[in-house]
Design a protein around this motif. Structure first.
Motif, PDB file in Angstrom:
ATOM      1  N   ALA A   1       0.826  -1.208   0.000  1.00 53.66           N
ATOM      2  CA  ALA A   1       0.000   0.000   0.000  1.00 53.66           C
ATOM      3  C   ALA A   1       0.859   1.256   0.000  1.00 53.66           C
ATOM      4  CB  ALA A   1      -0.928  -0.008   1.211  1.00 53.66           C
ATOM      5  N   ASN A   2       1.911   1.261   0.791  1.00 57.81           N
ATOM      6  CA  ASN A   2       2.788   2.434   0.848  1.00 57.81           C
ATOM      7  C   ASN A   2       3.461   2.688  -0.495  1.00 57.81           C
ATOM      8  OD1 ASN A   2       2.223   3.018   3.519  1.00 57.81           O
ATOM      9  ND2 ASN A   2       3.940   1.821   4.315  1.00 57.81           N
ATOM     10  N   ALA A   3       3.882   1.608  -1.170  1.00 59.93           N
ATOM     11  CA  ALA A   3       4.540   1.756  -2.468  1.00 59.93           C
ATOM     12  C   ALA A   3       3.580   2.309  -3.510  1.00 59.93           C
ATOM     13  CB  ALA A   3       5.104   0.416  -2.921  1.00 59.93           C
ATOM     14  N   ILE A   4       2.357   1.783  -3.550  1.00 57.69           N
ATOM     15  CA  ILE A   4       1.363   2.254  -4.516  1.00 57.69           C
ATOM     16  C   ILE A   4       1.002   3.712  -4.242  1.00 57.69           C
ATOM     17  CG2 ILE A   4      -1.011   1.970  -5.335  1.00 57.69           C
ATOM     18  CD1 ILE A   4      -0.703  -1.030  -4.831  1.00 57.69           C
ATOM     19  N   ASN A   5       0.805   4.054  -2.983  1.00 53.50           N
ATOM     20  CA  ASN A   5       0.479   5.433  -2.642  1.00 53.50           C
ATOM     21  C   ASN A   5       1.575   6.392  -3.079  1.00 53.50           C
ATOM     22  OD1 ASN A   5      -2.078   5.336  -1.564  1.00 53.50           O
ATOM     23  ND2 ASN A   5      -1.393   4.959   0.523  1.00 53.50           N
ATOM     24  N   SER A   6       2.817   5.968  -2.880  1.00 51.63           N
ATOM     25  CA  SER A   6       3.941   6.826  -3.243  1.00 51.63           C
ATOM     26  C   SER A   6       3.955   7.126  -4.736  1.00 51.63           C
ATOM     27  CB  SER A   6       5.257   6.150  -2.840  1.00 51.63           C
ATOM     28  OG  SER A   6       6.370   6.920  -3.246  1.00 51.63           O
ATOM     29  N   LYS A   7       3.696   6.106  -5.558  1.00 53.80           N
ATOM     30  CA  LYS A   7       3.723   6.294  -7.005  1.00 53.80           C
ATOM     31  C   LYS A   7       2.473   6.997  -7.519  1.00 53.80           C
ATOM     32  CE  LYS A   7       7.740   4.598  -7.578  1.00 53.80           C
ATOM     33  NZ  LYS A   7       8.032   3.389  -8.325  1.00 53.80           N
TER      34      LYS A   7
END
Length: 280
Positions: free
Chosen positions: A59-65
């Motif tokens: 979730a953190n990776a997707i939010n960042s991108k």
């Protein structure tokens, strides 16, 4: 509720379910491409990148991108109780400036929806609650006094949230568990497939809207403790396909499939001109 309200609410529900696959009751069945699969878990993944072992990390990776690439094209299909909604369009999840444009097939009818500046515009066939040929659009204004706005204002926040990727992934972050990952090829692109289980009790605790919270509570009351979701994520850590299947009473289920492409590419979404709006 008048016929106009019933039809409009049905379309809104379809979009809400689609985008909120990870946020409330998921849906559709087939609009994305097929691809070759590898069923074994992998620690490698997209282009040599490490796959995410926890829903929180994913979730953190997707939010960042998605903070950088807010726009995309989307296609979806929702199926429940023998009924289906199918459509495609474009989204721009840019906070207060978010916008959306969708064309949908609801049974034999074709409809369109545009969301700009928190105002929802709905185009339905004449004779099915729609406007005239000259003025085919109706608008839903938050807090408006007209019947359609009164009926649908409570749903506006859910629609706005439904295509906000950040809001979607918050659900898997709070209530999801990754069971396994696998490398696949989807529409010629190498992706990582995440098999995820959503805990309905945790989903109710973390639901961002009263409507989402109530949906999650109803699932729990039906004895549905969890349901499965699948996310296909590309090498940019952005979703290209999301599916879910939620069981219900009397052997009923709600199926969803949504596909995303062209992340970060410009989209041109504009409100209908004033002279085309029946209830302006």
């Amino acid at each position: 509720m008048r016929k106009t309200g019933i039809l409009a609410a049905g379309v809104v529900l379809a979009l809400t379910v689609v985008g909120c696959a990870s946020k409330e009751t998921g849906t559709p069945v087939a609009s994305g491409g097929s691809g070759s699969t590898s069923s074994e878990p992998t620690a490698g993944g997209n282009g040599g990148k490490k796959d995410f072992g926890s829903a929180n990390d994913l979730a953190n990776a997707i939010n960042s991108k998605s903070d950088a690439k807010k726009s995309a094209k989307i296609a979806f299909e929702v199926g429940a109780a023998g009924q289906s909604f199918k459509g495609d369009g474009a989204i721009n999840a840019d906070g207060e400036n978010s916008s959306m444009q969708m064309k949908m097939n609801v049974g034999s009818m074709q409809m369109e929806m545009i969301l700009v500046d928190k105002i929802l515009y709905i185009k339905m066939p004449a004779g099915a609650g729609g406007g005239s040929a000259a003025k085919p659009w109706n608008k839903v204004t938050p807090g408006g006094d007209d019947p359609l706005s009164k009926q649908m204002t409570p749903m506006l926040d859910s629609i706005d949230d439904s295509f906000d990727i950040e809001k979607q992934v918050e659900q898997i972050k709070a209530a999801g568990t990754i069971n396994k990952t696998s490398k696949e090829t989807l529409d010629g692109e190498q992706v990582t497939h995440y098999d995820i289980t959503i805990d309905t009790a945790k989903m109710a605790e973390s639901a961002p809207t009263p409507e989402a919270k109530e949906s999650a509570k109803q699932l729990s009351q039906l004895g549905i403790k969890s349901f499965d979701m699948d996310w296909w994520v590309n090498s940019d850590d952005l979703p290209v396909k999301i599916t879910s299947e939620i069981p219900g009473p009397n052997n009923m289920k709600v199926d969803m499939e949504a596909t995303y492409k062209d992340w970060g590419q410009p989209v041109d979404i504009k409100a209908p001109s004033a002279d085309q709006i029946a209830n302006n």
